[in-house]
Design a protein around this motif. Sequence first.
Motif, PDB file in Angstrom:
ATOM      1  N   PRO A 288       0.819  -1.218   0.000  1.00  0.00           N
ATOM      2  CA  PRO A 288       0.000   0.000   0.000  1.00  0.00           C
ATOM      3  C   PRO A 288       0.850   1.265   0.000  1.00  0.00           C
ATOM      4  CG  PRO A 288      -0.864  -1.588   1.574  1.00  0.00           C
ATOM      5  CD  PRO A 288       0.459  -2.125   1.111  1.00  0.00           C
ATOM      6  N   SER A 289       0.346   2.259  -0.686  1.00  0.00           N
ATOM      7  CA  SER A 289       1.037   3.537  -0.773  1.00  0.00           C
ATOM      8  C   SER A 289       1.104   4.216   0.589  1.00  0.00           C
ATOM      9  CB  SER A 289       0.303   4.446  -1.759  1.00  0.00           C
ATOM     10  OG  SER A 289       0.718   5.784  -1.635  1.00  0.00           O
ATOM     11  N   GLN A 290       2.302   4.694   0.953  1.00  0.00           N
ATOM     12  CA  GLN A 290       2.439   5.626   2.056  1.00  0.00           C
ATOM     13  C   GLN A 290       2.058   7.018   1.539  1.00  0.00           C
ATOM     14  OE1 GLN A 290       3.764   4.786   5.385  1.00  0.00           O
ATOM     15  NE2 GLN A 290       3.173   2.783   4.611  1.00  0.00           N
ATOM     16  N   ARG A 291       1.849   7.953   2.435  1.00  0.00           N
ATOM     17  CA  ARG A 291       1.479   9.309   2.047  1.00  0.00           C
ATOM     18  C   ARG A 291       2.730  10.173   1.864  1.00  0.00           C
ATOM     19  NH1 ARG A 291      -3.236  11.879   2.610  1.00  0.00           N
ATOM     20  NH2 ARG A 291      -3.968  10.356   4.142  1.00  0.00           N
ATOM     21  N   GLY A 292       2.894  10.720   0.670  1.00  0.00           N
ATOM     22  CA  GLY A 292       3.949  11.688   0.433  1.00  0.00           C
ATOM     23  C   GLY A 292       3.394  13.095   0.565  1.00  0.00           C
ATOM     24  N   ASP A 293       4.171  14.007   1.133  1.00  0.00           N
ATOM     25  CA  ASP A 293       3.672  15.374   1.317  1.00  0.00           C
ATOM     26  C   ASP A 293       4.857  16.319   1.497  1.00  0.00           C
ATOM     27  OD1 ASP A 293       2.335  17.702   1.838  1.00  0.00           O
ATOM     28  OD2 ASP A 293       1.195  16.946   3.545  1.00  0.00           O
ATOM     29  N   TYR A 294       5.097  17.157   0.483  1.00  0.00           N
ATOM     30  CA  TYR A 294       6.202  18.108   0.561  1.00  0.00           C
ATOM     31  C   TYR A 294       5.993  19.150   1.656  1.00  0.00           C
ATOM     32  CZ  TYR A 294       7.226  16.324  -4.173  1.00  0.00           C
ATOM     33  OH  TYR A 294       7.495  15.535  -5.254  1.00  0.00           O
ATOM     34  N   THR A 295       4.769  19.266   2.162  1.00  0.00           N
ATOM     35  CA  THR A 295       4.519  20.180   3.276  1.00  0.00           C
ATOM     36  C   THR A 295       5.423  19.849   4.460  1.00  0.00           C
ATOM     37  OG1 THR A 295       2.205  20.218   2.582  1.00  0.00           O
ATOM     38  CG2 THR A 295       2.720  21.244   4.698  1.00  0.00           C
ATOM     39  N   GLU A 296       5.809  18.580   4.588  1.00  0.00           N
ATOM     40  CA  GLU A 296       6.663  18.157   5.703  1.00  0.00           C
ATOM     41  C   GLU A 296       7.997  18.881   5.699  1.00  0.00           C
ATOM     42  OE1 GLU A 296       6.102  16.355   8.428  1.00  0.00           O
ATOM     43  OE2 GLU A 296       4.027  16.396   7.748  1.00  0.00           O
ATOM     44  N   PHE A 297       8.482  19.281   4.518  1.00  0.00           N
ATOM     45  CA  PHE A 297       9.734  20.047   4.484  1.00  0.00           C
ATOM     46  C   PHE A 297       9.573  21.327   5.291  1.00  0.00           C
ATOM     47  CE2 PHE A 297      12.329  23.495   2.917  1.00  0.00           C
ATOM     48  CZ  PHE A 297      13.592  22.934   2.834  1.00  0.00           C
ATOM     49  N   TYR A 298       8.460  22.040   5.088  1.00  0.00           N
ATOM     50  CA  TYR A 298       8.262  23.320   5.772  1.00  0.00           C
ATOM     51  C   TYR A 298       7.893  23.134   7.236  1.00  0.00           C
ATOM     52  CZ  TYR A 298       8.994  25.816   1.489  1.00  0.00           C
ATOM     53  OH  TYR A 298       9.594  26.340   0.380  1.00  0.00           O
ATOM     54  N   ARG A 299       7.181  22.063   7.556  1.00  0.00           N
ATOM     55  CA  ARG A 299       6.903  21.780   8.968  1.00  0.00           C
ATOM     56  C   ARG A 299       8.201  21.463   9.716  1.00  0.00           C
ATOM     57  NH1 ARG A 299       1.992  18.105   7.022  1.00  0.00           N
ATOM     58  NH2 ARG A 299       0.330  19.670   6.977  1.00  0.00           N
ATOM     59  N   ASP A 300       9.062  20.667   9.076  1.00  0.00           N
ATOM     60  CA  ASP A 300      10.350  20.328   9.678  1.00  0.00           C
ATOM     61  C   ASP A 300      11.210  21.569   9.853  1.00  0.00           C
ATOM     62  OD1 ASP A 300      12.725  18.411  10.239  1.00  0.00           O
ATOM     63  OD2 ASP A 300      13.430  19.629   8.561  1.00  0.00           O
ATOM     64  N   LEU A 301      11.213  22.468   8.855  1.00  0.00           N
ATOM     65  CA  LEU A 301      12.005  23.696   8.961  1.00  0.00           C
ATOM     66  C   LEU A 301      11.535  24.530  10.147  1.00  0.00           C
ATOM     67  CD1 LEU A 301      14.099  25.690   7.828  1.00  0.00           C
ATOM     68  CD2 LEU A 301      12.273  26.620   6.371  1.00  0.00           C
ATOM     69  N   HIS A 302      10.232  24.652  10.318  1.00  0.00           N
ATOM     70  CA  HIS A 302       9.704  25.426  11.445  1.00  0.00           C
ATOM     71  C   HIS A 302      10.114  24.802  12.771  1.00  0.00           C
ATOM     72  CE1 HIS A 302       6.762  26.899  14.394  1.00  0.00           C
ATOM     73  NE2 HIS A 302       6.720  27.996  13.650  1.00  0.00           N
ATOM     74  N   ARG A 303       9.976  23.492  12.882  1.00  0.00           N
ATOM     75  CA  ARG A 303      10.369  22.807  14.120  1.00  0.00           C
ATOM     76  C   ARG A 303      11.843  23.065  14.445  1.00  0.00           C
ATOM     77  NH1 ARG A 303       7.052  18.480  12.080  1.00  0.00           N
ATOM     78  NH2 ARG A 303       8.883  17.577  11.073  1.00  0.00           N
ATOM     79  N   ALA A 304      12.689  22.979  13.410  1.00  0.00           N
ATOM     80  CA  ALA A 304      14.123  23.160  13.622  1.00  0.00           C
ATOM     81  C   ALA A 304      14.435  24.582  14.075  1.00  0.00           C
ATOM     82  CB  ALA A 304      14.877  22.829  12.333  1.00  0.00           C
ATOM     83  N   LEU A 305      13.843  25.573  13.423  1.00  0.00           N
ATOM     84  CA  LEU A 305      14.113  26.965  13.787  1.00  0.00           C
ATOM     85  C   LEU A 305      13.579  27.272  15.191  1.00  0.00           C
ATOM     86  CD1 LEU A 305      13.339  28.835  10.439  1.00  0.00           C
ATOM     87  CD2 LEU A 305      15.566  28.144  11.354  1.00  0.00           C
ATOM     88  N   ALA A 306      12.403  26.752  15.504  1.00  0.00           N
ATOM     89  CA  ALA A 306      11.810  27.027  16.816  1.00  0.00           C
ATOM     90  C   ALA A 306      12.639  26.424  17.944  1.00  0.00           C
ATOM     91  CB  ALA A 306      10.382  26.485  16.855  1.00  0.00           C
ATOM     92  N   ALA A 307      13.264  25.286  17.677  1.00  0.00           N
ATOM     93  CA  ALA A 307      14.033  24.591  18.712  1.00  0.00           C
ATOM     94  C   ALA A 307      15.523  24.907  18.643  1.00  0.00           C
ATOM     95  CB  ALA A 307      13.825  23.087  18.584  1.00  0.00           C
ATOM     96  N   GLY A 308      15.933  25.710  17.649  1.00  0.00           N
ATOM     97  CA  GLY A 308      17.356  25.988  17.478  1.00  0.00           C
ATOM     98  C   GLY A 308      18.140  24.769  17.039  1.00  0.00           C
ATOM     99  N   GLU A 309      17.502  23.899  16.252  1.00  0.00           N
ATOM    100  CA  GLU A 309      18.127  22.652  15.818  1.00  0.00           C
ATOM    101  C   GLU A 309      18.400  22.678  14.309  1.00  0.00           C
ATOM    102  OE1 GLU A 309      15.388  19.695  17.104  1.00  0.00           O
ATOM    103  OE2 GLU A 309      15.887  19.926  19.243  1.00  0.00           O
ATOM    104  N   THR A 310      18.971  21.614  13.794  1.00  0.00           N
ATOM    105  CA  THR A 310      19.299  21.507  12.373  1.00  0.00           C
ATOM    106  C   THR A 310      18.124  20.910  11.618  1.00  0.00           C
ATOM    107  OG1 THR A 310      21.625  21.165  12.925  1.00  0.00           O
ATOM    108  CG2 THR A 310      20.916  20.515  10.716  1.00  0.00           C
ATOM    109  N   PRO A 311      17.749  21.474  10.465  1.00  0.00           N
ATOM    110  CA  PRO A 311      16.655  20.894   9.675  1.00  0.00           C
ATOM    111  C   PRO A 311      17.002  19.507   9.155  1.00  0.00           C
ATOM    112  CG  PRO A 311      17.168  23.137   8.953  1.00  0.00           C
ATOM    113  CD  PRO A 311      18.268  22.716   9.873  1.00  0.00           C
ATOM    114  N   ASN A 312      15.998  18.828   8.655  1.00  0.00           N
ATOM    115  CA  ASN A 312      16.170  17.483   8.101  1.00  0.00           C
ATOM    116  C   ASN A 312      17.224  17.465   7.002  1.00  0.00           C
ATOM    117  OD1 ASN A 312      15.325  15.298   5.974  1.00  0.00           O
ATOM    118  ND2 ASN A 312      14.376  14.623   7.872  1.00  0.00           N
ATOM    119  N   VAL A 313      17.204  18.465   6.116  1.00  0.00           N
ATOM    120  CA  VAL A 313      18.203  18.565   5.049  1.00  0.00           C
ATOM    121  C   VAL A 313      19.374  19.377   5.590  1.00  0.00           C
ATOM    122  CG1 VAL A 313      18.686  19.285   2.694  1.00  0.00           C
ATOM    123  CG2 VAL A 313      16.386  18.473   3.296  1.00  0.00           C
ATOM    124  N   THR A 314      20.456  18.702   5.937  1.00  0.00           N
ATOM    125  CA  THR A 314      21.600  19.389   6.521  1.00  0.00           C
ATOM    126  C   THR A 314      22.523  19.926   5.428  1.00  0.00           C
ATOM    127  OG1 THR A 314      23.077  17.473   6.610  1.00  0.00           O
ATOM    128  CG2 THR A 314      21.504  17.751   8.434  1.00  0.00           C
TER     129      THR A 314
END
Length: 340
Positions: A288-314
């Motif tokens: 079965p297909s998993q769900r792909g969603d490029y929105t996750e890139f921007y959600r991950d970026l927000h999480r990283a900036l808010a926490a002072g951490e490194t984004p998924n794409v280093t």
Amino acid sequence: MRIGIVGFGVGGRLFHLPYVQAAAEWELVGVVARSESTRDALAAAAPGVPAFASLDALIDAGVDAVVITTPPATRRELVLRALERGVHVVADKPFAPDAETARELIAAAHAAQRTLTVFHNRRWDTDLVTLQAVLASGELGPVWRADFALEQDDRTVLDQGPDEGLLRDLGAHVVDQLTQLFGPVERVDAHLDWIGTGERRVDVGFFLGLHHASGVFSAVSSTKGARRDDRRMIVIGREGNYESHMSDVQVEQLRAGLTPSADADVWGLEAEERWGVLTTGAGAVRVPSQRGDYTEFYRDLHRALAAGETPNVTLEQALHTVAVLDAARASALTGERTAV
């Protein structure tokens, strides 16, 4: 947080705007769109979103981050200017024309103490996230090799020039995908298909043999010049194989009028008839297909900036991808296997 988009061509319109709008964590301040036709396109796609005449005007409006999605030849200067102005930056791919320029941008980000990341959105492709789930299941056993293809029948969106070409375009995506799956690449064998001459010479197809430090060998091919459309992911392991020919799901949905915000229940899911097949000693089953969603890139970026951490794409990963592309070009020109 507040974000702006610089550029509103195919990338800004199809690959950034819908996903920034779908990420509730971000407020879209505006888009840099200078020509009348581009402003008209923005008004039609995003009524009420302001158009700005320049990067500086957008930053003056107050943003935490900007997305640089202009043509590759203009990207370096804009990334440097945005970092100089003190905002976080998403650089579209290709991150840089070569590893030397990539290191320059990385140094500028460190000096500015701002986050710089690269829009490797195809980490969230439907076929890739489904394949990742298959690998995580362990049913293939140790992986020996992989065969990927990303063929597109569309010469019209391929820029021509010494810093352009399909290797730096789609090649950046597939190399990033394969290193995410199987780890860093040590050596490259490459062939490029060329059209044009002189300063107009450009590669419109490639075949890469990637030797990963993990011991996995992956082959990947792509073309925009052969009147061919195909997406293929085949992974062969000790216990069997997995084969997928899924479509470019999210792009097709956008072109059909769907959006990740308005159609979240079906977004990024492949039709059952195109599901991949896992074959082991127990037989063949559709996965079965998993769900792909490029929105996750921007959600991950927000999480990283808010926490002072490194984004998924280093930046280290982005630099490695550019270095692999450099090695691939050198291999194609010399006819020899090239170390990364």
